[in-house]
Design a protein around this motif. Structure first.
Motif, PDB file in Angstrom:
ATOM      1  N   MET A   1       0.856  -1.157   0.000  1.00 13.88           N
ATOM      2  CA  MET A   1       0.000   0.000   0.000  1.00 13.88           C
ATOM      3  C   MET A   1       0.903   1.220   0.000  1.00 13.88           C
ATOM      4  O   MET A   1       1.617   1.472   0.968  1.00 13.88           O
ATOM      5  CB  MET A   1      -0.914  -0.025   1.216  1.00 13.88           C
ATOM      6  N   ASN A   2       0.834   1.944  -1.067  1.00 14.34           N
ATOM      7  CA  ASN A   2       1.708   3.093  -1.245  1.00 14.34           C
ATOM      8  C   ASN A   2       1.063   4.413  -0.851  1.00 14.34           C
ATOM      9  O   ASN A   2       1.698   5.452  -0.928  1.00 14.34           O
ATOM     10  CB  ASN A   2       2.184   3.159  -2.698  1.00 14.34           C
ATOM     11  N   ASP A   3      -0.191   4.385  -0.476  1.00 12.18           N
ATOM     12  CA  ASP A   3      -0.915   5.607  -0.157  1.00 12.18           C
ATOM     13  C   ASP A   3      -1.379   5.555   1.298  1.00 12.18           C
ATOM     14  O   ASP A   3      -1.980   4.560   1.722  1.00 12.18           O
ATOM     15  CB  ASP A   3      -2.119   5.741  -1.094  1.00 12.18           C
ATOM     16  N   PRO A   4      -1.120   6.603   2.075  1.00 13.55           N
ATOM     17  CA  PRO A   4      -1.571   6.579   3.471  1.00 13.55           C
ATOM     18  C   PRO A   4      -3.094   6.568   3.602  1.00 13.55           C
ATOM     19  O   PRO A   4      -3.629   6.151   4.623  1.00 13.55           O
ATOM     20  CB  PRO A   4      -0.968   7.834   4.087  1.00 13.55           C
ATOM     21  N   LYS A   5      -3.793   6.983   2.559  1.00 13.08           N
ATOM     22  CA  LYS A   5      -5.256   6.979   2.624  1.00 13.08           C
ATOM     23  C   LYS A   5      -5.823   5.563   2.662  1.00 13.08           C
ATOM     24  O   LYS A   5      -6.908   5.345   3.183  1.00 13.08           O
ATOM     25  CB  LYS A   5      -5.839   7.744   1.444  1.00 13.08           C
ATOM     26  N   SER A   6      -5.090   4.599   2.109  1.00  9.83           N
ATOM     27  CA  SER A   6      -5.570   3.222   2.165  1.00  9.83           C
ATOM     28  C   SER A   6      -5.571   2.716   3.607  1.00  9.83           C
ATOM     29  O   SER A   6      -6.465   1.966   4.005  1.00  9.83           O
ATOM     30  CB  SER A   6      -4.731   2.319   1.263  1.00  9.83           C
ATOM     31  N   TYR A   7      -4.594   3.128   4.399  1.00  8.71           N
ATOM     32  CA  TYR A   7      -4.585   2.771   5.818  1.00  8.71           C
ATOM     33  C   TYR A   7      -5.764   3.435   6.539  1.00  8.71           C
ATOM     34  O   TYR A   7      -6.376   2.833   7.415  1.00  8.71           O
ATOM     35  CB  TYR A   7      -3.270   3.197   6.471  1.00  8.71           C
ATOM     36  N   ASP A   8      -6.059   4.664   6.156  1.00 12.48           N
ATOM     37  CA  ASP A   8      -7.186   5.360   6.763  1.00 12.48           C
ATOM     38  C   ASP A   8      -8.517   4.695   6.397  1.00 12.48           C
ATOM     39  O   ASP A   8      -9.431   4.640   7.216  1.00 12.48           O
ATOM     40  CB  ASP A   8      -7.201   6.823   6.329  1.00 12.48           C
ATOM     41  N   MET A   9      -8.616   4.191   5.166  1.00 10.90           N
ATOM     42  CA  MET A   9      -9.850   3.512   4.761  1.00 10.90           C
ATOM     43  C   MET A   9     -10.053   2.212   5.542  1.00 10.90           C
ATOM     44  O   MET A   9     -11.171   1.897   5.950  1.00 10.90           O
ATOM     45  CB  MET A   9      -9.847   3.237   3.259  1.00 10.90           C
ATOM     46  N   ILE A  10      -8.977   1.477   5.766  1.00 12.56           N
ATOM     47  CA  ILE A  10      -9.082   0.243   6.548  1.00 12.56           C
ATOM     48  C   ILE A  10      -9.473   0.567   7.989  1.00 12.56           C
ATOM     49  O   ILE A  10     -10.338  -0.097   8.577  1.00 12.56           O
ATOM     50  CB  ILE A  10      -7.766  -0.540   6.496  1.00 12.56           C
ATOM     51  N   SER A  11      -8.870   1.599   8.553  1.00 13.72           N
ATOM     52  CA  SER A  11      -9.230   2.012   9.915  1.00 13.72           C
ATOM     53  C   SER A  11     -10.680   2.471   9.988  1.00 13.72           C
ATOM     54  O   SER A  11     -11.388   2.143  10.942  1.00 13.72           O
ATOM     55  CB  SER A  11      -8.316   3.132  10.389  1.00 13.72           C
ATOM     56  N   GLY A  12     -11.107   3.213   9.002  1.00  9.32           N
ATOM     57  CA  GLY A  12     -12.494   3.675   8.978  1.00  9.32           C
ATOM     58  C   GLY A  12     -13.483   2.531   8.869  1.00  9.32           C
ATOM     59  O   GLY A  12     -14.526   2.533   9.538  1.00  9.32           O
ATOM     60  N   ALA A  13     -13.170   1.555   8.041  1.00  9.17           N
ATOM     61  CA  ALA A  13     -14.047   0.390   7.916  1.00  9.17           C
ATOM     62  C   ALA A  13     -14.103  -0.393   9.226  1.00  9.17           C
ATOM     63  O   ALA A  13     -15.178  -0.840   9.645  1.00  9.17           O
ATOM     64  CB  ALA A  13     -13.566  -0.504   6.778  1.00  9.17           C
ATOM     65  N   ALA A  14     -12.960  -0.544   9.884  1.00 13.57           N
ATOM     66  CA  ALA A  14     -12.935  -1.253  11.166  1.00 13.57           C
ATOM     67  C   ALA A  14     -13.738  -0.489  12.223  1.00 13.57           C
ATOM     68  O   ALA A  14     -14.467  -1.104  13.014  1.00 13.57           O
ATOM     69  CB  ALA A  14     -11.503  -1.450  11.637  1.00 13.57           C
TER      70      ALA A  14
END
Length: 77
Positions: A1-14
């Motif tokens: 995952m090269n974009d920090p927003k993908s980590y934010d999306m996973i956190s948001g889904a959780a």
């Protein structure tokens, strides 16, 4: 995952799953609500407590680990 927003999306889904499946059943049972997508509300008494509690714990662990992974991958931001 090269974009920090993908980590934010996973956190948001959780957080969304943790809120809806972990927190919503407690006031729903107290006030007699039947939310459509809160599955623990439809379980018998001891099982829904266990399931809701486990969902909350797992959601918080996922958010914690994803945040740690994001900080390790992108140390400046």
């Amino acid at each position: 995952m090269n974009d920090p927003k993908s980590y934010d999306m996973i956190s948001g889904a959780a957080l969304l799953v943790g809120f809806w499946e972990g927190l919503v059943p407690f006031p729903a049972k107290a006030f007699g609500w039947t939310p459509i997508r809160a599955l623990p509300v439809r379980m018998p008494a001891p099982a829904w407590w266990v399931v809701s509690g486990l969902v909350l714990v797992v959601a918080l662990l996922v958010v914690w680990r994803v945040d740690a992974a994001k900080k390790a991958r992108f140390p400046g931001g």
